[in-house]
Design an enzyme around this catalytic site. Structure first.
Site, PDB file in Angstrom:
ATOM      1  N   ARG A 119      -0.037  -0.294  30.725  1.00 50.76           N
ATOM      2  CA  ARG A 119      -1.380   0.009  30.215  1.00 50.76           C
ATOM      3  C   ARG A 119      -1.378   0.968  29.026  1.00 50.76           C
ATOM      4  NH1 ARG A 119      -2.293   0.346  35.768  1.00 50.76           N
ATOM      5  NH2 ARG A 119      -3.217  -1.568  36.594  1.00 50.76           N
ATOM      6  N   LYS A 141      -5.609  -1.379  15.073  1.00 49.01           N
ATOM      7  CA  LYS A 141      -5.831  -2.774  15.463  1.00 49.01           C
ATOM      8  C   LYS A 141      -4.470  -3.429  15.686  1.00 49.01           C
ATOM      9  CE  LYS A 141     -10.231  -3.895  13.234  1.00 49.01           C
ATOM     10  NZ  LYS A 141     -10.891  -4.725  12.193  1.00 49.01           N
ATOM     11  N   GLU A 183      -5.301  -5.417  -1.206  1.00 50.46           N
ATOM     12  CA  GLU A 183      -5.959  -4.479  -0.281  1.00 50.46           C
ATOM     13  C   GLU A 183      -6.145  -3.107  -0.947  1.00 50.46           C
ATOM     14  OE1 GLU A 183      -7.255  -5.705   2.379  1.00 50.46           O
ATOM     15  OE2 GLU A 183      -6.008  -7.396   3.021  1.00 50.46           O
ATOM     16  N   LYS A 225      -8.862   4.556   4.084  1.00 48.75           N
ATOM     17  CA  LYS A 225      -8.914   3.850   5.368  1.00 48.75           C
ATOM     18  C   LYS A 225      -9.028   4.837   6.526  1.00 48.75           C
ATOM     19  CE  LYS A 225      -7.467   0.225   8.319  1.00 48.75           C
ATOM     20  NZ  LYS A 225      -6.739  -0.991   8.601  1.00 48.75           N
ATOM     21  N   GLU A 235     -15.030  -0.387  15.123  1.00 43.76           N
ATOM     22  CA  GLU A 235     -15.786  -1.305  14.264  1.00 43.76           C
ATOM     23  C   GLU A 235     -17.155  -1.664  14.850  1.00 43.76           C
ATOM     24  OE1 GLU A 235     -13.350  -4.088  12.028  1.00 43.76           O
ATOM     25  OE2 GLU A 235     -15.033  -5.477  11.951  1.00 43.76           O
ATOM     26  N   ARG A 239     -16.834   0.451   9.805  1.00 44.02           N
ATOM     27  CA  ARG A 239     -15.466  -0.040   9.584  1.00 44.02           C
ATOM     28  C   ARG A 239     -15.450  -1.450   8.989  1.00 44.02           C
ATOM     29  NH1 ARG A 239     -10.024   0.659  13.327  1.00 44.02           N
ATOM     30  NH2 ARG A 239      -8.734  -0.730  12.073  1.00 44.02           N
ATOM     31  N   ASN A 243     -13.582  -5.138   5.478  1.00 42.51           N
ATOM     32  CA  ASN A 243     -13.450  -6.601   5.403  1.00 42.51           C
ATOM     33  C   ASN A 243     -14.047  -7.173   4.125  1.00 42.51           C
ATOM     34  OD1 ASN A 243     -12.185  -6.641   7.885  1.00 42.51           O
ATOM     35  ND2 ASN A 243     -14.124  -6.760   9.001  1.00 42.51           N
ATOM     36  N   HIS A 246     -13.175 -10.629   2.872  1.00 40.98           N
ATOM     37  CA  HIS A 246     -12.459 -11.292   3.964  1.00 40.98           C
ATOM     38  C   HIS A 246     -13.198 -12.491   4.543  1.00 40.98           C
ATOM     39  CE1 HIS A 246      -9.838  -7.883   3.559  1.00 40.98           C
ATOM     40  NE2 HIS A 246      -9.103  -8.211   4.585  1.00 40.98           N
ATOM     41  N   HIS A 250     -10.792 -15.354   4.628  1.00 43.70           N
ATOM     42  CA  HIS A 250     -10.370 -15.994   5.886  1.00 43.70           C
ATOM     43  C   HIS A 250     -10.692 -17.480   5.850  1.00 43.70           C
ATOM     44  CE1 HIS A 250     -10.428 -11.963   8.259  1.00 43.70           C
ATOM     45  NE2 HIS A 250      -9.219 -12.254   7.840  1.00 43.70           N
ATOM     46  N   HIS A 263      -2.341 -13.829   2.793  1.00 46.20           N
ATOM     47  CA  HIS A 263      -3.629 -13.217   3.132  1.00 46.20           C
ATOM     48  C   HIS A 263      -4.212 -12.447   1.941  1.00 46.20           C
ATOM     49  CE1 HIS A 263      -6.653 -11.140   5.509  1.00 46.20           C
ATOM     50  NE2 HIS A 263      -6.168  -9.982   5.116  1.00 46.20           N
TER      51      HIS A 263
HETATM   52  P1  NAD Z   1       4.684  -9.656   6.939  1.00 50.67           P
HETATM   53  O1  NAD Z   1       4.748  -8.691   8.025  1.00 50.67           O
HETATM   54  O2  NAD Z   1       4.888 -11.094   7.262  1.00 50.67           O
HETATM   55  O3  NAD Z   1       5.727  -9.230   5.811  1.00 50.67           O
HETATM   56  C1  NAD Z   1       5.881 -10.025   4.656  1.00 50.67           C
HETATM   57  C2  NAD Z   1       7.343 -10.402   4.416  1.00 50.67           C
HETATM   58  O4  NAD Z   1       8.039  -9.289   3.875  1.00 50.67           O
HETATM   59  C3  NAD Z   1       8.103 -10.790   5.668  1.00 50.67           C
HETATM   60  O5  NAD Z   1       8.985 -11.840   5.373  1.00 50.67           O
HETATM   61  C4  NAD Z   1       8.876  -9.522   6.001  1.00 50.67           C
HETATM   62  O6  NAD Z   1      10.030  -9.761   6.773  1.00 50.67           O
HETATM   63  C5  NAD Z   1       9.223  -9.031   4.633  1.00 50.67           C
HETATM   64  N1  NAD Z   1       9.474  -7.599   4.486  1.00 50.67           N
HETATM   65  C6  NAD Z   1       8.826  -6.585   5.108  1.00 50.67           C
HETATM   66  N2  NAD Z   1       9.204  -5.416   4.587  1.00 50.67           N
HETATM   67  C7  NAD Z   1      10.140  -5.687   3.648  1.00 50.67           C
HETATM   68  C8  NAD Z   1      10.879  -4.891   2.752  1.00 50.67           C
HETATM   69  N3  NAD Z   1      10.698  -3.574   2.674  1.00 50.67           N
HETATM   70  N4  NAD Z   1      11.767  -5.501   1.941  1.00 50.67           N
HETATM   71  C9  NAD Z   1      11.908  -6.862   1.959  1.00 50.67           C
HETATM   72  N5  NAD Z   1      11.210  -7.670   2.749  1.00 50.67           N
HETATM   73  C10 NAD Z   1      10.319  -7.091   3.594  1.00 50.67           C
HETATM   74  O7  NAD Z   1       3.293  -9.579   6.154  1.00 50.67           O
HETATM   75  P2  NAD Z   1       2.301  -8.365   5.849  1.00 50.67           P
HETATM   76  O8  NAD Z   1       1.564  -8.784   4.650  1.00 50.67           O
HETATM   77  O9  NAD Z   1       2.998  -7.069   5.861  1.00 50.67           O
HETATM   78  O10 NAD Z   1       1.314  -8.378   7.106  1.00 50.67           O
HETATM   79  C11 NAD Z   1       0.462  -9.470   7.350  1.00 50.67           C
HETATM   80  C12 NAD Z   1      -0.032  -9.365   8.790  1.00 50.67           C
HETATM   81  O11 NAD Z   1      -0.774  -8.163   8.929  1.00 50.67           O
HETATM   82  C13 NAD Z   1      -0.949 -10.499   9.207  1.00 50.67           C
HETATM   83  O12 NAD Z   1      -0.528 -10.979  10.452  1.00 50.67           O
HETATM   84  C14 NAD Z   1      -2.314  -9.847   9.324  1.00 50.67           C
HETATM   85  O13 NAD Z   1      -3.116 -10.446  10.297  1.00 50.67           O
HETATM   86  C15 NAD Z   1      -1.927  -8.439   9.699  1.00 50.67           C
HETATM   87  N6  NAD Z   1      -2.939  -7.422   9.368  1.00 50.67           N
HETATM   88  C16 NAD Z   1      -3.287  -6.548  10.336  1.00 50.67           C
HETATM   89  C17 NAD Z   1      -4.211  -5.551  10.083  1.00 50.67           C
HETATM   90  C18 NAD Z   1      -4.533  -4.548  11.134  1.00 50.67           C
HETATM   91  O14 NAD Z   1      -5.451  -3.735  10.925  1.00 50.67           O
HETATM   92  N7  NAD Z   1      -3.832  -4.537  12.239  1.00 50.67           N
HETATM   93  C19 NAD Z   1      -4.787  -5.439   8.805  1.00 50.67           C
HETATM   94  C20 NAD Z   1      -4.398  -6.348   7.823  1.00 50.67           C
HETATM   95  C21 NAD Z   1      -3.462  -7.341   8.109  1.00 50.67           C
HETATM   96  N1  GLY Z   2      -8.120  -4.464   8.131  1.00 49.83           N
HETATM   97  C1  GLY Z   2      -9.423  -4.089   8.548  1.00 49.83           C
HETATM   98  C2  GLY Z   2      -9.429  -2.997   9.575  1.00 49.83           C
HETATM   99  O1  GLY Z   2      -8.421  -2.432   9.916  1.00 49.83           O
HETATM  100  O2  GLY Z   2     -10.466  -2.696  10.098  1.00 49.83           O
END
Ligand code: NAD
Ligand code: GLY
Length: 355
Positions: A119, A141, A183, A225, A235, A239, A243, A246, A250, A263
């Site tokens: 948990r 998140k 972003e 942020k 949110e 918050r 978006n 988005h 999306h 994205h």
């Molecule tokens: P990702 O995690 O897929 O990373 C992109 C690529 O870069 C991958 O191939 C990864 O292995 C590579 N990589 C990472 N760090 C590296 C480095 N330093 N050097 C070389 N390669 C590297 O993509 P992302 O854009 O980081 O994240 C996208 C994800 O984040 C989505 O799933 C999205 O839904 C999520 N997201 C979450 C939130 C949240 O608030 N939790 C907000 C925005 C996006």
């Molecule tokens: N990426 C939007 C949020 O974290 O609320």
């Protein structure tokens, strides 16, 4: 370049975002780990680059690691299950800390596993993509995709610390760097016109990966942020401004079947569409499109067809009763959410995705 700390103010769950360069291999992250045992969750791309240096930061702790498969396609419950299996097999207890080393995919999966195990156990974010450093690692998140939808299964689970070594951005593929810049631009557009102007002046330096410029962009994004999250952690209202772009973005991703545009690329085009729906002057709209283009990002959506786009946005007849809400700008540097928008203008914006 000095190391700086921004705090996400959430009462007794407040946590620091430590930003600097050369931190991996040097920073005393062990001081932020409650118990003895850590499980570092990374992936097959990032672990070979940075796991050794992170382990140095955890000196004195017992460090195990797991390398997930790389990619959004693997952001699934079975990835979470593999982490939970490892925690159970190793006899992890409530004092165990899960540490995410990677981009947003790794952070979302590891955070959700940390939220679920017993948990909720301690969680630390060590983001290595620009998107993760300016967005996904901050705010709590977590979650994974389900065949029925992206990020459909998840939980809020705040990290204890976010450790950002901006040097990791030097190994990031170009396209991923630019996706993260979307972003960053978003943060300027919704909350800080001065930062937006700074981005206009410094985009070439950011694209050239100038360490000082990257550090400033990451720091200001995290400050923006952190302030929004502190105001509205779950949110319930404010918050949602994070978006911006988005709803359109999306829908673009959904129509393309995910994976064609990143994205950030979809959000970039989505921000131009959201700016078109906003009551701001043409000069501000032009500046948003120009900054996005100067970051090498798409300022126009792909020709996915207005019927598909409308359906993806929930505008089709089947869901007519659901009221659409948009994040709009009332000026550059200030956003709000509303269900009261110009429907005719929206129809014209969506019609532009017809071939
Ligand atoms: P990702 O995690 O897929 O990373 C992109 C690529 O870069 C991958 O191939 C990864 O292995 C590579 N990589 C990472 N760090 C590296 C480095 N330093 N050097 C070389 N390669 C590297 O993509 P992302 O854009 O980081 O994240 C996208 C994800 O984040 C989505 O799933 C999205 O839904 C999520 N997201 C979450 C939130 C949240 O608030 N939790 C907000 C925005 C996006
Ligand atoms: N990426 C939007 C949020 O974290 O609320």
């Amino acid at each position: 370049m000095a190391t700086t700390t921004t705090t996400v103010e959430l009462g007794e769950r407040s946590y620091p975002i430590v930003i600097g360069h050369g931190l991996l291999g040097r920073y005393d992250l062990a001081a932020h780990v409650q118990g003895r045992d850590c499980l570092v969750v990374s992936n097959e791309t990032v672990a070979p680059l940075y796991l050794k240096a992170l382990t140095v930061c955890l000196g004195g702790k017992s460090v195990a690691s797991i390398a997930l498969k790389d990619g959004e396609a693997w952001k699934t419950l079975s990835a979470v299950e593999s982490i939970l299996d490892r925690l159970v097999e190793s006899g992890a207890n409530r004092d165990t800390t899960v540490i995410a080393l990677g981009g947003g995919v790794v952070g979302d999966i590891a955070g959700f596993a940390a939220a679920c195990y017993m948990r909720g156990v301690g969680f630390i974010q060590v983001p290595t993509t620009l998107l993760a450093q300016v967005d996904s690692s901050v705010g709590g998140k977590t979650g994974v995709n389900h065949p029925g939808g992206k990020n459909l299964v998840g939980a809020f689970h705040q990290p204890r610390i976010v450790l950002i070594d901006t040097d990791t951005l030097q190994t990031l593929p170009d396209r991923e760097l630019k996706a993260g810049l979307a972003e960053v631009i978003k943060h300027g557009a919704i909350a800080d016109a001065g930062f937006f102007a700074w981005l206009e002046a410094n985009m070439p330096a950011l694209l050239a990966r100038d360490p000082e410029a990257l550090a400033h962009a990451v720091r200001r994004s995290c400050e923006i942020k952190a302030a929004v999250v502190a105001e509205d952690e779950r949110e319930a209202g404010r918050r949602a401004i994070l978006n911006f772009g988005h709803t359109f973005g999306h829908a673009i991703e959904r129509c393309q079947g995910y994976g064609e545009w990143l994205h950030g690329e979809a959000v970039a085009a989505g921000m131009v569409m959201a700016a078109a729906l906003s009551d701001i002057d043409d000069e501000a709209r032009g500046r948003i499109a120009a900054l996005i283009e100067s970051a090498g990002l798409p300022a126009a959506p792909p020709k996915i067809g207005s019927a598909a786009m409308s359906a993806a946005m929930g505008m089709d007849k089947k869901v007519q009763d659901k009221k659409l809400r948009f994040v709009l700008l009332d000026r550059l540097g200030h956003a709000f959410t509303t269900a009261d928008f110009d429907a005719q203008r929206l129809a014209a914006i969506v019609a532009a995705v017809d071939g």
